[in-house]
Design a protein around this motif. Sequence first.
Motif, PDB file in Angstrom:
ATOM      1  N   ARG A   1     -38.940 -26.989  -3.815  1.00  0.00           N
ATOM      2  CA  ARG A   1     -38.428 -25.988  -5.076  1.00  0.00           C
ATOM      3  C   ARG A   1     -38.317 -24.594  -4.673  1.00  0.00           C
ATOM      4  O   ARG A   1     -39.026 -24.300  -4.167  1.00  0.00           O
ATOM      5  CB  ARG A   1     -39.200 -26.493  -6.119  1.00  0.00           C
ATOM      6  CG  ARG A   1     -39.069 -27.865  -6.794  1.00  0.00           C
ATOM      7  CD  ARG A   1     -39.665 -27.904  -7.984  1.00  0.00           C
ATOM      8  NE  ARG A   1     -39.860 -29.254  -8.512  1.00  0.00           N
ATOM      9  CZ  ARG A   1     -38.956 -29.864  -9.309  1.00  0.00           C
ATOM     10  NH1 ARG A   1     -37.983 -29.313  -9.709  1.00  0.00           N
ATOM     11  NH2 ARG A   1     -39.022 -31.187  -9.669  1.00  0.00           N
TER      12      ARG A   1
ATOM     13  N   LEU B   1     -34.340 -25.363  -8.343  1.00  0.00           N
ATOM     14  CA  LEU B   1     -33.242 -25.993  -7.782  1.00  0.00           C
ATOM     15  C   LEU B   1     -33.951 -26.562  -6.464  1.00  0.00           C
ATOM     16  O   LEU B   1     -34.795 -25.900  -5.757  1.00  0.00           O
ATOM     17  CB  LEU B   1     -32.007 -25.409  -7.468  1.00  0.00           C
ATOM     18  CG  LEU B   1     -31.858 -24.379  -6.411  1.00  0.00           C
ATOM     19  CD1 LEU B   1     -30.703 -24.329  -5.383  1.00  0.00           C
ATOM     20  CD2 LEU B   1     -32.025 -22.793  -6.860  1.00  0.00           C
TER      21      LEU B   1
ATOM     22  N   TYR C   1     -32.692 -29.229  -2.857  1.00  0.00           N
ATOM     23  CA  TYR C   1     -31.725 -30.067  -1.987  1.00  0.00           C
ATOM     24  C   TYR C   1     -32.325 -31.237  -1.522  1.00  0.00           C
ATOM     25  O   TYR C   1     -33.519 -31.408  -0.770  1.00  0.00           O
ATOM     26  CB  TYR C   1     -31.239 -29.222  -1.029  1.00  0.00           C
ATOM     27  CG  TYR C   1     -30.232 -29.883  -0.054  1.00  0.00           C
ATOM     28  CD1 TYR C   1     -28.956 -30.371  -0.620  1.00  0.00           C
ATOM     29  CD2 TYR C   1     -30.473 -30.247   1.275  1.00  0.00           C
ATOM     30  CE1 TYR C   1     -28.131 -30.819   0.364  1.00  0.00           C
ATOM     31  CE2 TYR C   1     -29.835 -30.986   2.072  1.00  0.00           C
ATOM     32  CZ  TYR C   1     -28.671 -31.245   1.576  1.00  0.00           C
ATOM     33  OH  TYR C   1     -27.827 -32.007   2.333  1.00  0.00           O
TER      34      TYR C   1
ATOM     35  N   ASN D   1     -27.933 -34.386  -2.970  1.00  0.00           N
ATOM     36  CA  ASN D   1     -28.238 -34.235  -4.405  1.00  0.00           C
ATOM     37  C   ASN D   1     -28.840 -32.474  -4.662  1.00  0.00           C
ATOM     38  O   ASN D   1     -29.724 -32.426  -3.829  1.00  0.00           O
ATOM     39  CB  ASN D   1     -29.218 -35.372  -5.084  1.00  0.00           C
ATOM     40  CG  ASN D   1     -28.732 -36.465  -5.651  1.00  0.00           C
ATOM     41  OD1 ASN D   1     -27.851 -36.238  -6.368  1.00  0.00           O
ATOM     42  ND2 ASN D   1     -29.278 -37.387  -5.277  1.00  0.00           N
TER      43      ASN D   1
ATOM     44  N   PRO E   1     -30.415 -31.023  -7.667  1.00  0.00           N
ATOM     45  CA  PRO E   1     -30.701 -30.812  -9.279  1.00  0.00           C
ATOM     46  C   PRO E   1     -31.111 -29.225  -9.405  1.00  0.00           C
ATOM     47  O   PRO E   1     -31.953 -28.435  -8.660  1.00  0.00           O
ATOM     48  CB  PRO E   1     -31.986 -31.544  -9.163  1.00  0.00           C
ATOM     49  CG  PRO E   1     -32.502 -31.736  -7.849  1.00  0.00           C
ATOM     50  CD  PRO E   1     -31.302 -31.264  -6.909  1.00  0.00           C
TER      51      PRO E   1
ATOM     52  N   SER F   1     -32.952 -27.479 -12.531  1.00  0.00           N
ATOM     53  CA  SER F   1     -33.709 -27.720 -14.032  1.00  0.00           C
ATOM     54  C   SER F   1     -34.374 -26.468 -14.405  1.00  0.00           C
ATOM     55  O   SER F   1     -34.740 -25.706 -13.451  1.00  0.00           O
ATOM     56  CB  SER F   1     -34.502 -29.083 -13.691  1.00  0.00           C
ATOM     57  OG  SER F   1     -35.359 -28.708 -12.732  1.00  0.00           O
TER      58      SER F   1
ATOM     59  N   SER G   1     -31.417 -29.973 -17.355  1.00  0.00           N
ATOM     60  CA  SER G   1     -31.171 -30.226 -16.005  1.00  0.00           C
ATOM     61  C   SER G   1     -29.667 -30.339 -15.822  1.00  0.00           C
ATOM     62  O   SER G   1     -29.200 -31.043 -16.657  1.00  0.00           O
ATOM     63  CB  SER G   1     -32.140 -31.300 -15.347  1.00  0.00           C
ATOM     64  OG  SER G   1     -31.930 -32.436 -15.744  1.00  0.00           O
TER      65      SER G   1
ATOM     66  N   ASN H   1     -27.359 -31.632 -12.686  1.00  0.00           N
ATOM     67  CA  ASN H   1     -27.415 -32.411 -11.300  1.00  0.00           C
ATOM     68  C   ASN H   1     -25.929 -32.564 -10.591  1.00  0.00           C
ATOM     69  O   ASN H   1     -25.070 -33.082 -11.030  1.00  0.00           O
ATOM     70  CB  ASN H   1     -28.087 -33.704 -11.574  1.00  0.00           C
ATOM     71  CG  ASN H   1     -28.283 -34.453  -9.886  1.00  0.00           C
ATOM     72  OD1 ASN H   1     -29.161 -33.948  -9.132  1.00  0.00           O
ATOM     73  ND2 ASN H   1     -27.607 -35.456  -9.526  1.00  0.00           N
ATOM     74  N   TYR H   2     -25.791 -32.047  -9.344  1.00  0.00           N
ATOM     75  CA  TYR H   2     -24.680 -32.142  -8.663  1.00  0.00           C
ATOM     76  C   TYR H   2     -24.911 -33.225  -7.305  1.00  0.00           C
ATOM     77  O   TYR H   2     -25.896 -33.232  -6.960  1.00  0.00           O
ATOM     78  CB  TYR H   2     -24.206 -30.780  -7.897  1.00  0.00           C
ATOM     79  CG  TYR H   2     -23.183 -30.900  -6.998  1.00  0.00           C
ATOM     80  CD1 TYR H   2     -21.840 -30.651  -7.673  1.00  0.00           C
ATOM     81  CD2 TYR H   2     -23.525 -30.917  -5.747  1.00  0.00           C
ATOM     82  CE1 TYR H   2     -20.867 -30.993  -6.703  1.00  0.00           C
ATOM     83  CE2 TYR H   2     -22.198 -31.033  -4.748  1.00  0.00           C
ATOM     84  CZ  TYR H   2     -20.728 -30.878  -5.441  1.00  0.00           C
ATOM     85  OH  TYR H   2     -19.877 -31.102  -4.430  1.00  0.00           O
ATOM     86  N   ARG H   3     -23.952 -34.189  -7.335  1.00  0.00           N
ATOM     87  CA  ARG H   3     -23.857 -35.190  -6.390  1.00  0.00           C
ATOM     88  C   ARG H   3     -22.745 -35.105  -5.477  1.00  0.00           C
ATOM     89  O   ARG H   3     -21.832 -35.198  -6.120  1.00  0.00           O
ATOM     90  CB  ARG H   3     -24.237 -36.422  -7.149  1.00  0.00           C
ATOM     91  CG  ARG H   3     -24.584 -37.600  -6.004  1.00  0.00           C
ATOM     92  CD  ARG H   3     -25.119 -38.771  -6.946  1.00  0.00           C
ATOM     93  NE  ARG H   3     -24.139 -39.441  -7.536  1.00  0.00           N
ATOM     94  CZ  ARG H   3     -23.552 -40.623  -7.179  1.00  0.00           C
ATOM     95  NH1 ARG H   3     -24.381 -41.386  -6.540  1.00  0.00           N
ATOM     96  NH2 ARG H   3     -22.779 -41.344  -8.093  1.00  0.00           N
TER      97      ARG H   3
ATOM     98  N   TYR I   1     -21.048 -34.587 -11.212  1.00  0.00           N
ATOM     99  CA  TYR I   1     -22.345 -33.867 -11.597  1.00  0.00           C
ATOM    100  C   TYR I   1     -22.509 -34.508 -13.202  1.00  0.00           C
ATOM    101  O   TYR I   1     -21.740 -35.077 -13.776  1.00  0.00           O
ATOM    102  CB  TYR I   1     -21.864 -32.193 -12.020  1.00  0.00           C
ATOM    103  CG  TYR I   1     -20.607 -32.029 -12.652  1.00  0.00           C
ATOM    104  CD1 TYR I   1     -20.418 -31.940 -13.990  1.00  0.00           C
ATOM    105  CD2 TYR I   1     -19.185 -31.875 -12.003  1.00  0.00           C
ATOM    106  CE1 TYR I   1     -19.305 -31.880 -14.771  1.00  0.00           C
ATOM    107  CE2 TYR I   1     -18.257 -31.973 -12.805  1.00  0.00           C
ATOM    108  CZ  TYR I   1     -18.023 -31.696 -14.169  1.00  0.00           C
ATOM    109  OH  TYR I   1     -16.993 -31.483 -14.729  1.00  0.00           O
TER     110      TYR I   1
ATOM    111  N   THR J   1     -22.454 -37.674 -18.682  1.00  0.00           N
ATOM    112  CA  THR J   1     -21.666 -37.640 -17.326  1.00  0.00           C
ATOM    113  C   THR J   1     -20.217 -37.735 -17.714  1.00  0.00           C
ATOM    114  O   THR J   1     -19.642 -38.671 -18.489  1.00  0.00           O
ATOM    115  CB  THR J   1     -22.136 -38.861 -16.629  1.00  0.00           C
ATOM    116  OG1 THR J   1     -23.501 -38.778 -16.388  1.00  0.00           O
ATOM    117  CG2 THR J   1     -21.649 -38.780 -15.491  1.00  0.00           C
TER     118      THR J   1
END
Length: 858
Positions: A409, A429, A431, A462, A464, A466, A480, A482-484, A517, A555
């Motif tokens: 983190r 954040l 990774y 990913n 995240p 948050s 949070s 979240n980008y995926r 996301y 989403t």
Amino acid sequence: MRTNLFYIVLTAFFLFGGKHTAYSQKNTPKTEVKENVTVVKTDSLKKIKYLEGLVHYKAKVYEKFDQKKKIITLYDGAELKYLDYELKSGIIVFDYAKNEVYAGRLKDSLGNYIQYPVFKTGNNVVEPDSIRFNFKTKKAKIWNSRTKQDELNVKAAISKKENDSVYFMKSVLLTTAKDVDDPEYHFLASKAKLVPGKKIVVGPTYMYIAQVPMPFVMPFAYFPITTKRRSGIIPPSYGQNNSRGYALQNGGYYFALTDNLDLAVLGDYFTNGSYSLRGESSYGKRYKYNGTFNIRYENQIYSERGYPDYSKTKIFNVQWSHTKDSKSNPNSRFSASVNAGSSQYYNQSINQSNIGSSLNNTLNSSISYQTTIHTVPQISLSMAATQSQNTKTRDMNLTLPTLQASVDRVYPFVKKDGEKKGFIKNINLQYNLNGQNSIKTKDSLLFKSKFADISEIGFQHNIPLSTNYKLFKYFSATTSVNYREVWYLKTKEKYFDADLNKAVDKYNNGFDAFRTYSFSNNIGTTVYGMYTFGKNSKIQSIRHVMRPSVSHGYTPSFNQYVDTYVTNINGDRAEYTRFDGGIYGAPQGSYSNTLGFSLSNTFEAKVTDSDSTKTEPKKIMLLNNLTFNSGYDLKLARWSSISFSGGTQVFKEKLNINFGGNIDPYEYVKNDFVRKAFGLSSANLTMNYAIASSKKEGKKEENVQGALNGGRKDDLFGMNQDLNDDRLNQMKNKEDEEDAFSGFYNYQIPWDINMALSVTYNNSDFGRKISTCSLMMSANTDLTPKWKFGVSTGYDFINKGVTFTQIRMNRDLMSWYMNFNWSPFGQNSYWGFFIGIKAGVLSDIKWDKRTQPDRVLR
């Protein structure tokens, strides 16, 4: 007077000067002179120069020197050391004129012999009644000698030592029993040749059990002796199987490859043509790693060719267990736990009987490597290969390999060593990377299919973002984003094939990716409640802790990845994405907007302790983690089912109760079956009750081998039975415990009982019914420290029948080991009896009679 003065001077010269120099290392001894004899009363250690080195000696009562005869006599607690020779005894007579030493025992006031000689040369120790030894010729004559060679205890009436490496003996007793004077069994030979640390060769030999001679004689025998492992032949055992004929089993060869690695190659052969081969290896290096590797192959033929029940099958199994010592490198770890092979191996194996393993529907394996890179922020990497195999459906899922990487983190709005407090400063954040090559196939098609057809390769990224914060002082909240991003190397295209008159799939190889996301929020708190009882109540108070929480997830739709295809000849179309069926899923063509609700409860009580000496009340858990979960779909305006679970422990935490279920908030109608709203759709209950005597508490033997094979650690399905010579698996080589009996009856006999009840309820379209209800039980007792009895059984209330039953008995016969196992009925019924010597040097002396489990090949 002059004569006495002359001898006094001569004695002083002998003791303190000249060639034989003797002096005290501690106090000055009290000396008495009589003619040519000097008596020194002391127990201090002295030394004199003799031949090739110094002779160290001492005695408790006196040391007598006879200069004329050149003899030194040491009495009571005598010790003499010279080069690598060491002699301790009640009396030692050293004749340095003849280069000989004699040692013997003493008698106490009751006439019993004490202070037997102990003669040590290098690592070889001899304990005789008396001994005569020549320092120059290295020869010795020994009466009633006792010596230990590896696991063998050797006692001989007369022994002659020719040199440092050869002893000749008469009337020789050999045994692995601890008490060589009263052994539970022994071999008696008229003569023998002993080469310490290498071998014992004997002439005509008789075997005695409990001092009773056996009705046979061996013309000669050879006992190998070594302090190191040695390669050698493993003799087979004779057996019979009703469906395979006569057999030679568990024969082979043991290879002592290195100090850190060994290998045993074993095999079986049956007269109908069935055979099996096994390789079993152990390895290890102190403070580095250790492990085992086993591979087994069996070619099984049932019945005889030409008969209607004739069948032939081939099965195999591979097991590998590897553990790396954390001390070798704390930043990395490698481990392996592999159990793979034919789905029916444990149901059909010639040499394995493990009901827990055969009833287990899944075989799992994993090999993993993990490491940590100490940077700022810290990076963690891991690679793993996993395998999951369903033994019923024969489906196999493999990941070869899985790559995982994560960055610790990062708090971008917090200075170094700053305080993380508030909405902004708590923003963090990460990774995370996950890459996987997934293979799905049948176990029979694993090596017959093309790799590209059965594998799916993908990578998922990913990130995240948050933060957490407090709301209204008592609520904890988390927000949070979240980008995926997902990468695939194979995508799918759907189209309508007019020739086949149906929609078909076409796979395209090549790189493709999608990005999504999502948003989520969660808020929760903890509420404490306390109810206090009156002063005279044994229950002082009950505390209720509630942890409610509400979550929201959103989403958006990603319809840019949605395509359409023709489904039939009429031209009807349906939506799909080219990423359907991927190992990391596919993007949604429509948005998702849901609420989640959760409530966790804990109930505890404080009661007055029954022990009046304790002033603090006793805490009792009434209900642990009673949890309710549900949700609401804002898009569909529909509630999800309400799930609940909980557990508790009663009867002094001996009885564990766990329960769970689902409640459907809507009415369910299908055909003639109607389930009302908020009806119970499914439920389950498990109860485990384990009690043991005070001596057995915490000493429950685990079914370690059974768990390794995919079964259970407990013995509710019986203990695992290796149909090989199983002394190494079941016998514990430990010091004999003192028998706990103080008389004929002992009220403190160790015992344990384990019971488990499992009930499952279903309220489906087939009506309300209890689908499973079974009770399992196991009991074990140690009637003595050497007699152990156990039984495992159960009852299926739905099918109305007794489940797998096993009766077992073990007996520690000191130098011998005996066990008996019996499964009286069922598909896996068998019995086995074994008795044999524990010591490895005589492990071939055994009687092993077993029937093969009555199995049906599938």
